[in-house]
Design a protein around this motif. Structure first.
Motif, short mmCIF file in Angstrom:
data_model
loop_
_atom_site.label_atom_id
_atom_site.label_comp_id
_atom_site.label_asym_id
_atom_site.label_seq_id
_atom_site.Cartn_x
_atom_site.Cartn_y
_atom_site.Cartn_z
N SER A 39 -0.67 6.20 -0.36
CA SER A 39 -0.49 4.90 0.26
C SER A 39 -0.51 3.82 -0.81
N GLY A 40 -0.19 2.62 -0.39
CA GLY A 40 -0.26 1.46 -1.29
C GLY A 40 -1.35 0.52 -0.82
N GLY A 41 -1.15 -0.77 -1.07
CA GLY A 41 -2.14 -1.75 -0.64
C GLY A 41 -3.31 -1.83 -1.61
N THR A 42 -4.38 -2.45 -1.15
CA THR A 42 -5.50 -2.74 -2.04
C THR A 42 -6.52 -1.61 -2.14
N THR A 43 -6.51 -0.70 -1.18
CA THR A 43 -7.60 0.29 -1.11
C THR A 43 -7.51 1.45 -2.09
N PRO A 44 -6.34 2.06 -2.33
CA PRO A 44 -6.36 3.36 -3.02
C PRO A 44 -6.45 3.31 -4.54
N SER A 66 3.73 6.67 1.09
CA SER A 66 3.61 6.64 2.56
C SER A 66 4.50 5.54 3.14
N ASP A 67 4.69 4.50 2.35
CA ASP A 67 5.50 3.37 2.81
C ASP A 67 5.79 2.48 1.61
N GLU A 68 6.78 1.64 1.77
CA GLU A 68 7.14 0.73 0.67
C GLU A 68 7.64 -0.59 1.24
N ARG A 69 7.31 -1.63 0.51
CA ARG A 69 7.86 -2.95 0.84
C ARG A 69 9.22 -3.07 0.14
N TRP A 70 10.15 -3.77 0.77
CA TRP A 70 11.50 -3.85 0.22
C TRP A 70 11.55 -4.90 -0.87
N SER A 78 5.00 -4.20 -4.89
CA SER A 78 5.62 -2.86 -4.82
C SER A 78 4.56 -1.76 -4.84
N ASN A 79 4.62 -0.89 -3.85
CA ASN A 79 3.70 0.26 -3.85
C ASN A 79 4.08 1.25 -4.95
N GLU A 80 5.37 1.29 -5.28
CA GLU A 80 5.79 2.17 -6.38
C GLU A 80 5.15 1.71 -7.70
N LEU A 130 -4.00 8.02 3.09
CA LEU A 130 -3.57 6.86 3.85
C LEU A 130 -4.65 5.79 3.86
N GLY A 131 -4.22 4.56 4.08
CA GLY A 131 -5.15 3.45 4.31
C GLY A 131 -4.90 2.91 5.71
N MET A 132 -5.62 1.87 6.06
CA MET A 132 -5.44 1.26 7.38
C MET A 132 -5.65 -0.25 7.26
N GLY A 136 -4.92 -2.22 12.56
CA GLY A 136 -4.78 -0.82 12.99
C GLY A 136 -3.51 -0.15 12.50
N HIS A 137 -2.76 -0.79 11.59
CA HIS A 137 -1.57 -0.10 11.09
C HIS A 137 -1.96 0.89 10.00
N PHE A 138 -1.19 1.94 9.88
CA PHE A 138 -1.28 2.84 8.72
C PHE A 138 0.13 3.05 8.22
N ALA A 171 10.79 -6.66 4.50
CA ALA A 171 11.13 -5.46 5.28
C ALA A 171 10.46 -4.28 4.58
N ARG A 172 10.32 -3.20 5.30
CA ARG A 172 9.63 -2.05 4.74
C ARG A 172 10.31 -0.75 5.17
N ILE A 173 9.94 0.31 4.50
CA ILE A 173 10.29 1.65 4.98
C ILE A 173 8.98 2.42 5.07
N GLU A 194 -15.30 -4.48 8.81
CA GLU A 194 -14.26 -4.88 9.78
C GLU A 194 -13.34 -3.68 10.10
N LYS A 195 -12.94 -2.97 9.09
CA LYS A 195 -12.07 -1.81 9.33
C LYS A 195 -12.82 -0.68 10.05
N ARG A 196 -14.11 -0.54 9.74
CA ARG A 196 -14.89 0.48 10.45
C ARG A 196 -14.92 0.17 11.95
O1 LIG Z 1 0.70 -2.76 3.71
C1 LIG Z 1 0.00 -1.81 3.56
O2 LIG Z 1 -1.19 -1.75 4.18
C2 LIG Z 1 -1.99 -0.57 4.29
C3 LIG Z 1 -3.43 -1.03 4.20
O3 LIG Z 1 -3.54 -1.80 3.01
P1 LIG Z 1 -4.93 -2.35 2.45
O4 LIG Z 1 -4.55 -3.36 1.40
O5 LIG Z 1 -5.67 -2.97 3.59
O6 LIG Z 1 -5.64 -1.18 1.87
C4 LIG Z 1 -1.62 0.45 3.23
O7 LIG Z 1 -2.25 1.68 3.51
C5 LIG Z 1 -0.13 0.59 3.12
O8 LIG Z 1 0.25 1.62 2.23
C6 LIG Z 1 0.39 -0.74 2.62
O9 LIG Z 1 1.78 -0.73 2.33
#
Ligand SMILES: O=C1O[C@H](COP(=O)(O)O)[C@@H](O)[C@H](O)[C@H]1O
Length: 228
Positions: A39-44, A66-70, A78-80, A130-132, A136-138, A171-173, A194-196
């Motif tokens: 996954s991307g984002g701030t967590t991994p 898992s996903d990418e921003r366009w 960019s998650n890449e 994965l993150g969340m 509630g999105h993953f 946009a994303r994929i 909060e996420k818990r």
């Molecule tokens: O946009 C996204 O969000 C989720 C959660 O991101 P986080 O920054 O709250 O950890 C992430 O798992 C996903 O890959 C990312 O593109």
């Protein structure tokens, strides 16, 4: 579903990396190649940098987002870029990363092509990290996505979909639940109270949160790694 609680994010990240390593080792012991969803984002970040030092036959490993921003692959969104900077280094520099963004394609065209490319990856995935989000999105399966139903259908023939959401300027994929659940196991890495609480709500009732559907699917065991 199995839950692991840690005192610190560092401990949770290192333990999650060890779980990913073990999943890859199992696949590599029985097959020529193995694949891993990240996954991307701030967590991994810390988990990926820890995993990058793992002793593995990385030249037989494929990493899939898992996903990418366009956005261009040198964008901070960019998650890449994140994956290249944090995972594709040290021992893991030999792994192959399957990127999503292509400057010469529309997001819809790329989603169709990527779907075909994903079918050529070693499947099932050894593991999906994965993150969340707090909504509630993953992956990029956001609650307001117009095609969310196909993204969350565990039996969808689609492995990835284009996503447009008000939660993001891009946009994303996203890989679909159908694709993500073709994993030997899933590690859901989550930080903060909060996420818990969001996760508790998702577990207690079949809420409309996308992550509820991840927890409900039966194909891939979900391991939740949480720290405050
Ligand atoms: O946009 C996204 O969000 C989720 C959660 O991101 P986080 O920054 O709250 O950890 C992430 O798992 C996903 O890959 C990312 O593109």
């Amino acid at each position: 579903m199995t839950e692991f609680e840690f005192n610190t994010r560092e401990e949770a990240s290192v333990a999650a990396a060890a779980r990913l390593q073990a999943a890859l080792e199992r696949r590599l012991a029985s097959g020529a190649e193995a694949s891993l969803v990240i996954s991307g984002g701030t967590t991994p970040g810390r988990c990926l940098s820890e995993l990058s030092t793992a002793s593995l036959d990385w030249n037989r490993v494929h990493a899939v987002l898992s996903d990418e921003r366009w956005v261009a692959t040198d964008s901070d969104d960019s998650n890449e870029k994140l994956a290249r900077e944090l995972l594709l280094r040290n021992a893991a520099a030999a792994a192959r990363l399957h990127g999503v963004f292509r400057a010469d394609m529309s997001v819809d065209e790329r989603a169709r092509r990527l779907d075909r490319e994903l079918r050529l990856q070693p499947l099932p995935f050894a593991c999906a990290l994965l993150g969340m989000g707090t909504d509630g999105h993953f992956a990029s399966l956001f609650p307001d996505a117009d095609n969310l139903a196909s993204g969350l259908d565990p039996d969808s023939p689609l492995l990835c979909i284009p996503v447009r959401t008000k939660a993001s300027p891009h946009a994303r994929i996203s890989l679909t639940l159908s694709a993500l659940s073709r994993s030997d196991e899933i590690v859901l890495l989550i930080f903060g109270a909060e996420k818990r609480d969001v996760l508790r709500a998702a577990k207690q009732s079949a809420t409309a949160l996308p992550v509820s559907r991840l927890l409900l699917q039966k194909r891939a065991p979900v391991n939740i790694y949480w720290a405050p």
